[in-house]
Design a protein around this motif. Structure first.
Motif, short mmCIF file in Angstrom:
data_model
loop_
_atom_site.label_atom_id
_atom_site.label_comp_id
_atom_site.label_asym_id
_atom_site.label_seq_id
_atom_site.Cartn_x
_atom_site.Cartn_y
_atom_site.Cartn_z
N PRO A 109 10.82 -8.87 -6.22
CA PRO A 109 10.15 -8.06 -7.24
C PRO A 109 9.54 -6.78 -6.63
CG PRO A 109 8.76 -9.87 -6.58
CD PRO A 109 10.03 -10.05 -5.84
N GLN A 110 9.02 -5.93 -7.51
CA GLN A 110 8.27 -4.76 -7.02
C GLN A 110 6.82 -5.20 -6.80
OE1 GLN A 110 9.16 -1.74 -10.08
NE2 GLN A 110 10.26 -0.68 -8.45
N TYR A 111 6.11 -4.45 -5.99
CA TYR A 111 4.72 -4.81 -5.67
C TYR A 111 3.79 -3.65 -5.99
CZ TYR A 111 7.20 -8.40 -3.04
OH TYR A 111 8.04 -9.42 -2.70
N TYR A 112 2.50 -3.97 -6.15
CA TYR A 112 1.50 -2.93 -6.38
C TYR A 112 1.07 -2.31 -5.05
CZ TYR A 112 0.87 -4.20 -11.26
OH TYR A 112 1.07 -4.42 -12.57
N TYR A 113 0.76 -1.02 -5.13
CA TYR A 113 0.21 -0.32 -3.97
C TYR A 113 -0.93 0.58 -4.44
CZ TYR A 113 4.21 -2.13 -1.56
OH TYR A 113 5.12 -3.00 -1.03
N ALA A 114 -1.95 0.73 -3.60
CA ALA A 114 -3.08 1.60 -3.96
C ALA A 114 -3.66 2.20 -2.69
CB ALA A 114 -4.14 0.78 -4.68
N THR A 115 -4.41 3.27 -2.86
CA THR A 115 -5.05 3.90 -1.70
C THR A 115 -6.52 3.47 -1.67
OG1 THR A 115 -3.62 5.77 -2.09
CG2 THR A 115 -5.44 6.12 -0.54
N ALA A 116 -7.00 3.17 -0.48
CA ALA A 116 -8.40 2.77 -0.34
C ALA A 116 -9.22 3.91 0.22
CB ALA A 116 -8.49 1.56 0.57
N THR A 117 -10.36 4.18 -0.40
CA THR A 117 -11.31 5.17 0.12
C THR A 117 -12.67 4.49 0.16
OG1 THR A 117 -11.64 5.98 -2.12
CG2 THR A 117 -10.06 7.19 -0.75
N THR A 118 -13.73 5.28 0.46
CA THR A 118 -15.09 4.70 0.44
C THR A 118 -15.98 5.57 -0.43
OG1 THR A 118 -15.78 5.97 2.35
CG2 THR A 118 -14.89 3.77 2.77
N ASP A 119 -17.11 5.00 -0.81
CA ASP A 119 -18.08 5.83 -1.54
C ASP A 119 -18.78 6.76 -0.54
OD1 ASP A 119 -19.75 4.26 -0.12
OD2 ASP A 119 -20.64 3.23 -1.83
N ASN A 120 -19.63 7.65 -1.05
CA ASN A 120 -20.27 8.61 -0.14
C ASN A 120 -21.69 8.24 0.18
OD1 ASN A 120 -18.03 10.29 0.10
ND2 ASN A 120 -18.46 11.21 -1.90
N ASP A 121 -21.92 7.00 0.42
CA ASP A 121 -23.28 6.54 0.71
C ASP A 121 -23.69 7.05 2.10
OD1 ASP A 121 -25.61 5.26 1.07
OD2 ASP A 121 -24.85 3.23 0.66
N SER A 122 -24.54 8.10 2.09
CA SER A 122 -24.89 8.70 3.37
C SER A 122 -25.86 7.82 4.16
CB SER A 122 -25.50 10.08 3.14
OG SER A 122 -26.63 9.93 2.30
N THR A 123 -26.45 6.86 3.47
CA THR A 123 -27.42 6.01 4.19
C THR A 123 -26.72 4.82 4.85
OG1 THR A 123 -27.77 4.67 2.22
CG2 THR A 123 -29.22 6.60 2.52
N ALA A 124 -25.46 4.68 4.53
CA ALA A 124 -24.74 3.52 5.09
C ALA A 124 -24.59 3.66 6.60
CB ALA A 124 -23.37 3.42 4.45
N VAL A 125 -24.64 2.51 7.26
CA VAL A 125 -24.46 2.53 8.71
C VAL A 125 -22.99 2.25 9.04
CG1 VAL A 125 -26.81 1.89 9.31
CG2 VAL A 125 -25.10 0.11 8.85
N LYS A 126 -22.64 2.74 10.21
CA LYS A 126 -21.26 2.52 10.67
C LYS A 126 -21.30 1.68 11.94
CE LYS A 126 -19.05 6.80 9.22
NZ LYS A 126 -18.30 7.95 9.78
N PRO A 127 -21.19 0.40 11.81
CA PRO A 127 -21.23 -0.42 13.02
C PRO A 127 -19.94 -0.31 13.82
CG PRO A 127 -20.79 -1.78 11.12
CD PRO A 127 -20.98 -0.39 10.60
N LYS A 128 -20.06 -0.75 15.06
CA LYS A 128 -18.83 -0.87 15.86
C LYS A 128 -18.36 -2.32 15.78
CE LYS A 128 -17.04 -0.78 20.55
NZ LYS A 128 -17.30 -0.48 21.97
#
Lengths: 489, 523
Positions: free
Chosen positions: B275-294
């Protein structure tokens, strides 16, 4: 280098023939010699010097032998020449076997085993040693004059089409062709078709069946296996059901024929492209009505060699007693069994063949005649299949265990869908093995192999050959290509 | 015609010499044969010839169509290809599986890796204990280790599995490592995210395929939802705010390569029906307070679908992927785990994601836990000395050495190499015997570097830095607005939100090397 490899099919062979046919006739033999040495040096780099030195030594010994008038010296030189050829064969092929047996005997007496470094078997030694013997003996017997040029003699011994697996070309059969031969365009084309037929036999039939046989009986050479691997094979054989055992041994019987006959076809085809007419090596051996007939049709050049250079010198059938006649026959087959490999199972194989040959002379032939043609063919085939157990399984105890499993009547239901590729290939193999039982089959065979083609036949054969060649290349490369989605560690 | 034959025989060489039209390449990975080097030794021992033949087998002209042609013939006539013999099992309705996935379903897989269930239980228990130890050593540093188990195809879609693949007879042992570790982690309190369970819950309601019919990994689209769950789990575990994943509008399309990875291995000319499958692009919100862990991910190939699709740089400050704890991807400085200073790497990382699907559990995280525990508890000099002692004890045992000498000669290795390998094997097999600190339920012994990181001095240094940042944040009205918003959103007090932010600012500065504490010993 083997014929059924990319390096030979896509690099060595095209470049060789391009240069060979561009060069003037008088230097073609030199080029063929050079290519043959490269061919051999590729596969057996550590042995190429031995080969060249032994060939040179033999050449000058035989020349000296031919010139001398003294019968004693002549005999001595002939003996030395043969001793070199057979000595090398014995050392390289049977050295390990002999030492292992001596050490086993010493072990019975609790003596220290003799130190011995294992020797590797140089490829093709069984074949070119015999060719060397035919040269010496044919010259000694004045069947042919010795070669004038060392390069011609060397070419006779190391010519790459038949260097690795025969046919064993007798010196008297090829001496004139080395000096002077003609290659017509029909020879070149029909040589190519013959080569492709051989390639198909090897790649599309023998290799497919062989892969499955190995799954059941393990690799053909038990020397390279560890104790655990051997125990695993022993366990497999001990527990195999009768259906699988019969399929495996029938499969091997077809595998060995199509492998060997395919290689011979390729050799004969390559030779024909250059204008050589090598002797045929197989003549539908599985349609034989007796074991004697089988050996006249199977590996014919070897049988001829054994007959001319061993059986006749032993006295052949012109001996005083019947017992001696049968002993000569049996002994020749014992030696031919040992020639196939340095292990006791091959000795048993040879001895069994010898017994059946003697039985043929005594009563079996008459029995087969009474059976009628078709039943006797299948009876003979069954004997061949059963004796093949000792050929394939390189340990006598395991061979015997396997035969017991064949007759354990522990049959499981046969399902074609379990391995359709194997069964279809076996059916194809069986069809071509017994095809010439009919007159029509014989006619087709003669047409394909031994008749000169007209233009229309050439076109059909050419197209079919190219398609088959491409298909073989695909099979050769696809079988080893088994990728993974990602690397795992 | 003979000349034409010659031309055809040369076609392969000509194809490689001149850039003649290319055919569709072959899919899947194989061990690439390097171009062989010709010298006297390599020629005389035959390795040059063997390698050349292998190299030419992989590089001759028109290899791709020839192999595809042959595979298609085998497929059409016999329903198999060389790959399908060992790597593919055909299920119902055109579904295909990897054989080990099928064996996992029938609970027989682990008997190919251990003699019996008892042995496998012992090994899995040992690994669970190490995970627990490591998790508790790291936690006081504000570092979180968790096990994340992706679903496997047999677990989600068992209805398409072939029948008659249950290789164990009635009465014979069966064992599911998946269920065993789940219970064991729960018993010990190992951080564990079971994505398989999530997928099972999704299966009845999702209007998309969670696994593709002719692929072995989760579908590209479904893996995005798994990634979202993972991020939420990390937020919960670290009590932090990370960027939210936004999955864009989906489109129905022909399968991308990753969604037919198993089919690709067949290397056929014609595609299998699917069959055919679904595809989508993932982005993020612009939460400037969010931390970016390693985050370091140590895991198997299921991670590829996440790391390839997510905007990882927007979510993580760094996200090295230690593939089977061997090759490192997404790390500019390292290519192999052997190059890494394990202690440095651990102390500069916030999250450790042990990401193995159930069929790979027998790998015991590819020894990451053993190596990490030893590195955290013992100094390099101590490790070296213990290793020396082990090698010495091997060398003093004449019978042992006899066996190793035999192995060296059959494997063509030096005796030193073989002894070293034997030592590695022993340490791997009996880590607690040679490194007794690992026997404790939570090892209290620490390597000096680790101990130093842990001192009151270092803590007070970090505390002072946090206080400084809090003052800076308070001075900026704009930043305070965002902190108030975050506090409301996460139901925190303003002081707690302020402190969390400041903590991450300091942590990030340390990770980037902007802020350094130079103390090395406890005072």
């Amino acid at each position: 280098m083997v014929f059924s490899s990319n390096i030979f099919l896509l690099y060595f062979m095209p470049v060789f023939f391009l240069v060979y046919f561009i060069l003037p006739r008088k230097v073609r033999n030199y080029f063929l010699l050079l290519a043959s040495l490269v061919f051999y040096a590729w596969g057996a780099p550590e042995f190429i010097i031995h080969l060249i030195v032994s060939v040179i030594a033999n050449f000058y010994l035989v020349r000296w032998m031919n010139k001398t008038e003294k019968p004693g010296l002549k005999k001595l030189l002939c003996g030395i020449s043969i001793a070199i050829s057979i000595g090398l064969l014995f050392y390289f092929k049977y050295g390990n076997f002999t030492m292992n047996n001596i050490n086993s005997v010493l072990g019975w007496f609790h003596a220290e085993p003799l130190k011995w470094t294992k020797i590797l078997l140089p490829i093709g030694i069984s074949f070119f040693s015999f060719q060397s013997v035919t040269y010496t003996l044919d010259t000694y017997r004045k069947v042919n004059e010795p070669m004038d040029k060392l390069s011609d003699y060397m070419l006779y011994i190391v010519m790459f089409p038949q260097l690795i697996a025969g046919p064993i070309v007798r010196y008297c059969d090829i001496a004139d062709q080395i000096r002077n031969r003609e290659s017509l365009y029909t020879d070149r084309l029909q040589g190519f078709y013959r080569f492709v037929i051989g390639l198909c036999k090897k790649v599309l039939i023998a290799d497919v069946i062989g892969f499955q046989v190995d799954q059941v009986l393990g690799p053909s050479n038990y020397d390279v296996l560890t104790t655990e691997q051997l125990a695993d094979i022993a366990n497999k054989i001990a527990t195999i059901d009768s259906t699988s055992a019969w399929i495996a041994i029938f499969a091997f019987t077809f595998q060995i024929y199509f492998d060997f006959a395919g290689y011979s076809d390729m050799a004969i085809g390559l030779g024909r492209m250059m204008g050589f007419k090598f002797p045929e090596n197989f003549d539908n051996p599985y349609v034989s009505t007796t074991i004697s007939e089988f050996w006249r049709r199977w590996h014919q050049t070897f049988s001829v060699f054994i007959k001319n250079y061993l059986y006749f010198p032993l006295g052949g059938s012109r001996v005083k007693t019947e017992a001696r006649k049968y002993f000569n026959l049996w002994f020749c087959f014992l030696i031919s069994g040992l020639w196939h490999g340095a292990a006791w199972n091959f000795v048993v194989y040879g001895a069994l063949q010898g017994i059946f040959i003697c039985a043929d002379k005594l009563f079996l032939k008459r029995f087969n005649e009474r059976l009628g043609r078709i039943p006797s063919v299948f009876f003979t085939f069954l004997i061949i299949v059963l004796t093949r157990c000792f050929f394939r399984i390189e340990r006598i105890d395991l061979s015997w265990m396997f035969i017991k499993r064949l007759f354990a009547f522990d049959f499981t239901p046969f399902h074609f869908s379990d391995n359709p590729h194997l069964y279809v290939t076996m059916l194809v193999a069986a069809f071509f093995s017994f095809f010439t039982l009919s007159k029509f089959g014989l006619k087709v065979q003669d047409k394909v192999y031994f008749t000169d083609y007209n233009r229309r036949q050439h076109i059909i054969a050419f197209v079919v050959s190219i398609i088959a060649f491409v298909f073989c290349l695909g099979a050769l490369n696809a079988s080893g290509f088994s990728p993974f989605i990602y690397f795992r560690f | 015609m003979f000349a034409l034959t010659g031309v055809l025989l040369f076609a392969s060489m000509l194809r490689n010499c001149f850039n003649l039209p290319r055919f569709r390449g072959l899919k899947g990975v194989v061990v690439e044969q390097a171009k062989p080097q010709l010298n006297f030794k390599s020629y005389s021992n035959g390795s040059f010839q063997t390698q050349t033949e292998q190299y030419l087998k992989q590089h001759f002209g028109y290899r791709e169509p020839l192999i595809r042609l042959h595979n298609q013939y085998l497929w059409d006539f016999y329903g198999k290809t060389p790959v399908s013999e060992g790597q593919i099992v055909f299920g119902k309705d055109g579904w295909i599986y990897e054989p080990w996935v099928v064996r996992d379903y029938y609970q027989t897989l682990f008997f190919t890796h251990a003699d019996n269930a008892e042995e496998m239980t012992r090994l899995l228990k040992g690994e669970a204990k190490r995970l627990y130890q490591l998790q508790h050593i790291l936690e006081p540093y504000g570092k979180y280790l968790f096990v994340c188990m992706p679903p496997s195809k047999d677990m989600i879609y068992p209805e398409y599995l072939p029948e008659n693949h249950d290789t164990r007879h009635e009465g014979e042992e069966k064992m599911s490592a998946r269920f065993f570790v789940k219970d064991e982690y729960a018993r010990l309190g190992v951080n564990f995210l079971d994505l398989g369970q999530d997928f099972l819950l999704m299966k009845d309601t999702a209007d998309f395929m969670l696994f593709p019919t002719t692929g072995t990994h989760w579908s590209r689209y479904a893996s995005l939802f798994a990634a979202d769950t993972l991020i939420r789990y990390m937020e919960y575990l670290g009590d932090i705010n990370m960027r939210n994943l936004v999955i864009g509008p989906r489109t129905l399309a022909d399968a991308e390569d990753q969604d037919k990875d198993l089919e690709n291995l067949l290397n056929l000319i014609r595609a299998l029906p699917r069959p055919q499958y679904y595809y989508a692009t993932a982005t993020t919100d612009n939460d400037s307070t969010a931390v970016k862990p390693k985050m370091i991910t140590i895991g198997d190939s299921f991670w590829w679908n996440i790391v390839q699709q997510l905007p990882m740089k927007e979510i993580f400050s760094a996200f090295p992927y230690w593939y089977y704890n061997s090759t490192i991807y997404y790390d500019k400085n390292h290519h192999s785990v052997d190059e890494v200073d394990l202690v440095d790497e651990i102390l500069s990382t916030d999250f450790f994601n042990l990401f193995y699907s159930s069929t790979q559990l027998y790998r015991m995280n590819n020894d990451f836990t053993k190596k990490a525990l030893i590195a955290l508890c013992y100094d390099p000099e101590e490790i070296e000395s213990i290793n020396d002692d082990i090698e010495q004890s091997i060398r003093c045992d004449s019978k042992w050495m006899e066996r190793l000498e035999e192995r060296a000669s059959t494997q063509g290795k030096t005796i030193d190499e073989v002894v070293s390998n034997e030592r590695k094997w022993l340490v791997n097999k009996f880590p607690e015997k040679y490194f007794p600190a690992l026997k404790d339920s939570i090892p209290t012994k620490r390597a000096k570097r680790v101990e130093a990181y842990y001192t009151l001095d270092s803590l007070s240094f970090i505390e002072q830095e946090i206080e400084k940042v809090i003052l800076e944040l308070k001075a900026s009205e704009q930043k305070m607005v965002s902190i108030r918003e975050k506090a409301t959103k996460h139901n925190k007090t303003i002081d707690k939100a302020l402190r969390d932010d400041a903590h991450w600012v300091v942590n990030n500065k340390i990770q980037r090397g902007v802020l350094k504490w130079h103390g090395t010993t406890k005072h």
